[in-house]
Design a protein around this motif. Structure first.
Motif, PDB file in Angstrom:
ATOM      1  N   LYS A  67     -33.097  63.856 -49.293  1.00 12.53           N
ATOM      2  CA  LYS A  67     -32.953  62.508 -48.752  1.00 12.53           C
ATOM      3  C   LYS A  67     -31.630  61.889 -49.201  1.00 12.53           C
ATOM      4  N   ALA A  68     -31.289  62.076 -50.493  1.00 13.94           N
ATOM      5  CA  ALA A  68     -30.017  61.557 -51.004  1.00 13.94           C
ATOM      6  C   ALA A  68     -28.834  62.270 -50.364  1.00 13.94           C
ATOM      7  N   LEU A  69     -28.954  63.584 -50.153  1.00 14.06           N
ATOM      8  CA  LEU A  69     -27.868  64.352 -49.536  1.00 14.06           C
ATOM      9  C   LEU A  69     -27.651  63.926 -48.087  1.00 14.06           C
ATOM     10  N   ASN A  70     -28.720  63.693 -47.365  1.00 15.31           N
ATOM     11  CA  ASN A  70     -28.596  63.247 -45.970  1.00 15.31           C
ATOM     12  C   ASN A  70     -27.946  61.868 -45.876  1.00 15.31           C
ATOM     13  N   CYS A  91     -21.921  66.254 -47.400  1.00 17.12           N
ATOM     14  CA  CYS A  91     -20.576  66.767 -47.720  1.00 17.12           C
ATOM     15  C   CYS A  91     -20.038  66.076 -48.967  1.00 17.12           C
ATOM     16  N   PRO A  92     -20.392  66.534 -50.162  1.00 17.59           N
ATOM     17  CA  PRO A  92     -19.882  65.909 -51.385  1.00 17.59           C
ATOM     18  C   PRO A  92     -18.393  66.190 -51.575  1.00 17.59           C
ATOM     19  N   LEU A 137     -19.832  72.545 -48.322  1.00 17.96           N
ATOM     20  CA  LEU A 137     -18.769  72.391 -49.318  1.00 17.96           C
ATOM     21  C   LEU A 137     -17.372  72.519 -48.709  1.00 17.96           C
ATOM     22  N   ASN A 138     -17.250  72.450 -47.410  1.00 17.44           N
ATOM     23  CA  ASN A 138     -15.946  72.646 -46.764  1.00 17.44           C
ATOM     24  C   ASN A 138     -14.983  71.489 -47.022  1.00 17.44           C
ATOM     25  N   GLU A 139     -15.486  70.314 -47.431  1.00 14.50           N
ATOM     26  CA  GLU A 139     -14.624  69.170 -47.713  1.00 14.50           C
ATOM     27  C   GLU A 139     -14.565  68.854 -49.211  1.00 14.50           C
TER      28      GLU A 139
END
Length: 474
Positions: A128-131, A83-84, A155-157
């Protein structure tokens, strides 16, 4: 709240950026913001949606990345997996990598995590970076949608959305992907929209994305006229290679980008430069991601000084110290000219833009002058074709190689000599070591066995015999 926009903004410290960012800028030797930075950063810090219209090389990346990093440093939170908080969309892999490198540089004194995702490579490291969780994500549309469909990105946040090089996004056919991505964005967000040109389609996309945006525009001529010397040669198509070789040998070139219209044209031209003892590399979309990155790294480090590129491939080239841009093929649109020459004359440096204009392309040159509000100096082509090197090789153009036409035959002129008779009739010599062929009536009518050669008459295909009729009961 950020500082108001005033004409007295003379340094980055006047923009009230966070201390960690100001320290990074000082370490990089950046003191004075460019016009697009000075006008955009205060509005972004204040939380406004923004349209930034400025050409490549004016500092657009720092214009949005500096206030975003300042926002992340002020509102520190732990990164949530998948969640970026910030999403920056880029049209090409090279440009995404450049943005990621800039963010890494400006945020070196901060504690935050970011990732760059793009296609053409394995997704393992990216997922891996996203997790693990990132605060800021730089992505190309295709790979972003792919990982969203796989459930690796939500992208909800999202709090800040940046669309960079919007005009090029549409030129590359990403509009359907952009619409899918925009539908998933939360309503409460800040949107930043940057583009070098603003045609109708781009304006329509901006209106659907932004809410009461602030418009910041830096005219293209402010950079091109002041920092870049623009010249054009009137040259026939079949003489452009000779002119290019002479310019590269006679002029004081530091590093240069040569633009061609097609990928095949870039490969052909790079090959001809190699034959002329000039080291050059071609970069375009048909090359693998690893090859393109290797070529770019060689260009950055000075291992290669000449880069032959297409318009789309050059979008991600952000290298300081480029002294020349050569339009070997005229751009199809005047806006593309602005993108091309923006590769030189960056950050206050000077540069030279050379355009090869064929006799039938004068109208395109006038369109460029009208768009940039500048006058391009026309130089007379008085060069002599170079001897040796690439000029002794195949000098056909790309179009001639694609559609070769037979050369005109020379007219036969009768000359008095050993191969012609006084009456003007041409006599043919036989090959040495062979008997002379004397045509006579007897030899022409009989074979070597002394029998006349006769042609057997064609009897045709024999007719098939009709089948006997069946007897009843069998």
């Amino acid at each position: 709240m950020g500082p108001p926009l005033t004409e007295s903004t003379k340094s980055f410290s006047d923009l009230k950026l966070r201390k960690a960012i100001l320290k990074s800028l000082e370490q990089e030797g950046y003191d004075v913001p460019t016009p697009i930075q000075a006008e955009s950063i205060p509005h972004i810090i204040n939380g406004h949606d923004l349209i930034g219209c400025a050409q490549t090389g004016t500092g657009k990346t720092a214009a949005f990345s500096l206030p975003i990093l300042s926002f992340l440093d002020e509102d520190r939170r732990s990164a949530k997996p998948n969640c970026p908080r910030v999403l920056i969309l880029s049209p090409t892999r090279e440009l995404a990598i450049q943005i990621g490198e800039s963010i890494q540089t400006y945020g070196r004194n901060m504690k935050f995590r970011h990732a760059v995702i793009y296609g053409g490579v394995s997704q393992h490291r990216q997922t891996k970076a996203l997790n693990r969780g990132v605060h800021l994500l730089v992505a190309t549309p295709g790979r972003l949608l792919d990982l969203m469909n796989q459930g690796f990105i939500h992208l909800n946040e999202l709090e800040i959305f940046v669309l960079d090089e919007a005009d090029r996004m549409l030129d590359m056919g990403f509009l359907p992907d952009l619409k899918k991505i925009i539908k998933t964005l939360p309503d409460e967000r800040q949107s930043l929209f940057f583009s070098a040109t603003m045609p109708q389609k781009v304006s329509q996309l901006a209106n659907s994305l932004l809410v009461d945006p602030i418009r910041v525009e830096v005219s293209p001529n402010s950079s091109t006229v002041e920092n870049i010397k623009q010249v054009a040669y009137m040259v026939p198509k079949n003489k452009k290679r000779d002119l290019l070789l002479q310019l590269l040998e006679d002029s004081n070139f530091g590093s240069a980008i040569i633009f061609t219209r097609t990928k095949r044209g870039a490969d052909l031209l790079a090959t001809k430069l190699h034959q002329g003892k000039i080291k050059a590399e071609a970069i375009h979309g048909n090359k693998s991601q690893a090859a393109r990155q290797r070529i770019l790294n060689g260009f950055k480090t000075g291992k290669t000084h000449i880069l032959v590129a297409t318009d789309l491939a050059a979008r991600g080239i952000d290298v300081d110290g480029i002294t020349h841009v050569i339009n070997f093929d005229m751009p199809q649109e005047a806006e593309d000219y602005v993108h091309r020459i923006g590769r030189t004359g960056r950050a206050g440096a000077t540069g030279i833009a050379v355009t090869f204009c064929e006799p039938g392309q004068k109208r395109g040159l006038r369109d460029i002058e009208r768009l940039t509000e500048s006058q391009i100096e026309i130089l007379t082509n008085t060069f002599q074709p170079l001897q040796g090197g690439a000029n002794d090789q195949d000098t056909r153009t790309e179009d001639e190689l694609r559609d070769p036409r037979p050369q005109q035959r020379r007219k036969f002129q009768r000359k008095e000599g050993p191969t012609s008779s006084p009456s003007g009739e041409r006599k043919f010599k036989g090959r040495p070591g062979r008997k002379k062929f004397n045509k006579s009536s007897s030899e022409s009518s009989e074979s070597s066995f002394g029998k006349p050669r006769t042609k057997k008459p064609f009897k045709g295909k024999p007719k098939r015999k009709p089948k006997p009729a069946r007897r009843p009961g069998k």
